[in-house]
Enzyme design. Structure first.
Site, PDB file in Angstrom:
ATOM      1  N   SER A 168       0.870  -1.211  -0.063  1.00 40.15           N
ATOM      2  CA  SER A 168       0.109   0.080   0.084  1.00 40.15           C
ATOM      3  C   SER A 168       1.049   1.260   0.194  1.00 40.15           C
ATOM      4  O   SER A 168       1.930   1.305  -0.627  1.00 40.15           O
ATOM      5  CB  SER A 168      -1.021   0.071   1.237  1.00 40.15           C
ATOM      6  OG  SER A 168      -1.861   1.061   1.018  1.00 40.15           O
ATOM      7  N   TYR A 182      -5.386   7.534  -6.473  1.00 42.79           N
ATOM      8  CA  TYR A 182      -4.562   6.758  -5.935  1.00 42.79           C
ATOM      9  C   TYR A 182      -4.453   6.426  -4.400  1.00 42.79           C
ATOM     10  O   TYR A 182      -4.366   5.638  -4.062  1.00 42.79           O
ATOM     11  CB  TYR A 182      -3.124   7.437  -6.538  1.00 42.79           C
ATOM     12  CG  TYR A 182      -1.853   6.630  -5.877  1.00 42.79           C
ATOM     13  CD1 TYR A 182      -1.626   5.432  -6.189  1.00 42.79           C
ATOM     14  CD2 TYR A 182      -1.057   7.200  -5.045  1.00 42.79           C
ATOM     15  CE1 TYR A 182      -0.483   4.585  -5.845  1.00 42.79           C
ATOM     16  CE2 TYR A 182      -0.005   6.582  -4.325  1.00 42.79           C
ATOM     17  CZ  TYR A 182       0.175   5.144  -4.866  1.00 42.79           C
ATOM     18  OH  TYR A 182       1.266   4.479  -4.149  1.00 42.79           O
ATOM     19  N   LYS A 186      -5.006   2.940  -2.355  1.00 41.50           N
ATOM     20  CA  LYS A 186      -4.305   2.546  -1.435  1.00 41.50           C
ATOM     21  C   LYS A 186      -4.747   2.349   0.128  1.00 41.50           C
ATOM     22  O   LYS A 186      -4.621   1.485   0.708  1.00 41.50           O
ATOM     23  CB  LYS A 186      -2.972   3.591  -1.133  1.00 41.50           C
ATOM     24  CG  LYS A 186      -1.860   3.295  -2.316  1.00 41.50           C
ATOM     25  CD  LYS A 186      -1.563   1.915  -2.609  1.00 41.50           C
ATOM     26  CE  LYS A 186      -0.862   1.733  -3.965  1.00 41.50           C
ATOM     27  NZ  LYS A 186      -0.464   0.211  -4.163  1.00 41.50           N
TER      28      LYS A 186
END
Ligand SMILES: NC(=O)c1ccc[n+]([C@@H]2O[C@H](COP(=O)([O-])OP(=O)(O)OC[C@H]3O[C@@H](n4cnc5c(N)ncnc54)[C@H](OP(=O)(O)O)[C@@H]3O)[C@@H](O)[C@H]2O)c1
Length: 299
Positions: A168, A182, A186
């Site tokens: 992550s 993005y 994560k």
């Protein structure tokens, strides 16, 4: 010392393991493999070098043939005793799981450890984001991680051993203006990983998630973020160091791995501070100056 601690961790993580004889027998004549998505460069390749010290076979998955070939040659040269197999594949394809499963069977391998590492970013204001780039982030960072984990986990539980290590980011802990999709992707990886770890506790399968800060790879240039302030203000770690610390945490049975000083200090701080304080700072660090709409003036 780490070998002793790893053994203790393995015993604890296997305290309720129930290996099924049929599942164990099904892989008796196959070779256990560490399957690494995005294993051709950056953190994935560095992790491949770490796992190569312990594994019988390493599978590297990526989309670019020449980089994949170079990675295989580098690994095979450094670790001549193990099998290194490349698989050219976009893991964001909806049929990626079926392709990987059929390919492993054909190669007489099985997935003992899955490393969910492949990831793509997208920088700039969300309102101006390219829809195909947005789809790629969701397909690679979210859908593929969930589908591959779902596909590999049941057999690992049935064998009472195995592991899933997902990469992550520190960005998982905060919303990221100018890298909105993005950062959100994560956050999904951390949440999924921690939830599954709780579900399968004690059943012999290591579930871990790594939260690196900035790492010096091609990742930032590929998403056109080199102009953002974080690239100048935050020191990026080397992929080799991140991989070594991730491997250490994985062997020790950690669930959430902070690879280095920045993540170790930042994780508790980001978990405590309100978003009203952290988000403006993150926005300042991630801003590339690109406008919200094509007609707007760049800042
Ligand atoms: N660099 C950082 O600062 C940083 C910080 C925190 C977390 N991370 C995370 O670390 C992971 C690795 O990133 P990195 O920095 O090592 O980046 P990288 O050097 O760009 O490596 C990404 C790897 O993933 C592969 N890949 C990307 N999309 C793929 C797809 N759809 N199917 C198959 N393979 C794919 C790439 O190969 P091809 O392009 O040839 O497919 C490459 O092997 C990512 O999940 C990233 O989000 C990075």
């Amino acid at each position: 010392m780490i070998d002793i601690l790893e053994n203790v961790a393995t015993r604890w993580l296997s305290r309720r393991a129930e290996p099924q004889p049929t599942a164990v027998a099904a892989v008796r004549d196959l070779t256990p493999a560490v399957v690494i998505t995005g294993g051709s460069s950056g953190i994935g390749l560095a992790l491949a070098h770490q796992f190569a010290k312990y594994a019988q076979a390493i599978v590297l998955i990526a989309r670019t043939q020449n980089r994949l070939d170079r990675a295989v040659i580098a690994l095979a040269t450094e670790y001549p005793g193990i099998r290194v197999e490349p698989l050219l594949l976009d893991i964001g394809r909806p049929d990626a799981v079926e392709i990987i499963a059929a390919w492993l069977t054909e190669k007489r391998l099985y997935c003992d450890v899955l490393v969910n590492n492949a990831g793509v970013g997208q920088s700039g204001p969300f309102s101006a984001s390219d829809p195909s780039g947005l789809d790629a982030v969701i397909a690679t960072n979210i859908a593929a991680v969930a589908r591959l984990t779902r596909a590999m986990l049941p057999d690992m539980l049935a064998r009472g051993r195995g592991g899933i290590l997902s990469i992550s980011s520190l960005g998982a802990l905060i919303p990221g203006p100018h890298q909105a999709t993005y950062y959100a992707s994560k956050a999904f990886v951390v949440s999924l990983s921690e939830a599954i770890r709780s579900e399968v506790a004690g059943r012999g399968v290591r579930i871990a998630v790594v939260l690196p800060g900035p790492v010096e790879t091609r990742f930032h240039a590929r998403m056109n973020a080199e102009g953002a302030l974080y690239r100048h203000f935050l020191k990026a770690a080397s992929p080799e160091r991140v991989a070594a610390l991730a491997m250490r945490g994985y062997r020790l049975g950690r669930g959430v791995i902070a690879p280095g000083m920045i993540p170790t200090l930042a994780i508790p701080v980001l978990r405590i501070l309100p978003h009203a304080v952290t988000v403006p700072v993150v926005r300042w660090l991630l801003d590339t100056g690109r406008p919200l709409l094509p007609g707007d003036r760049a800042r």
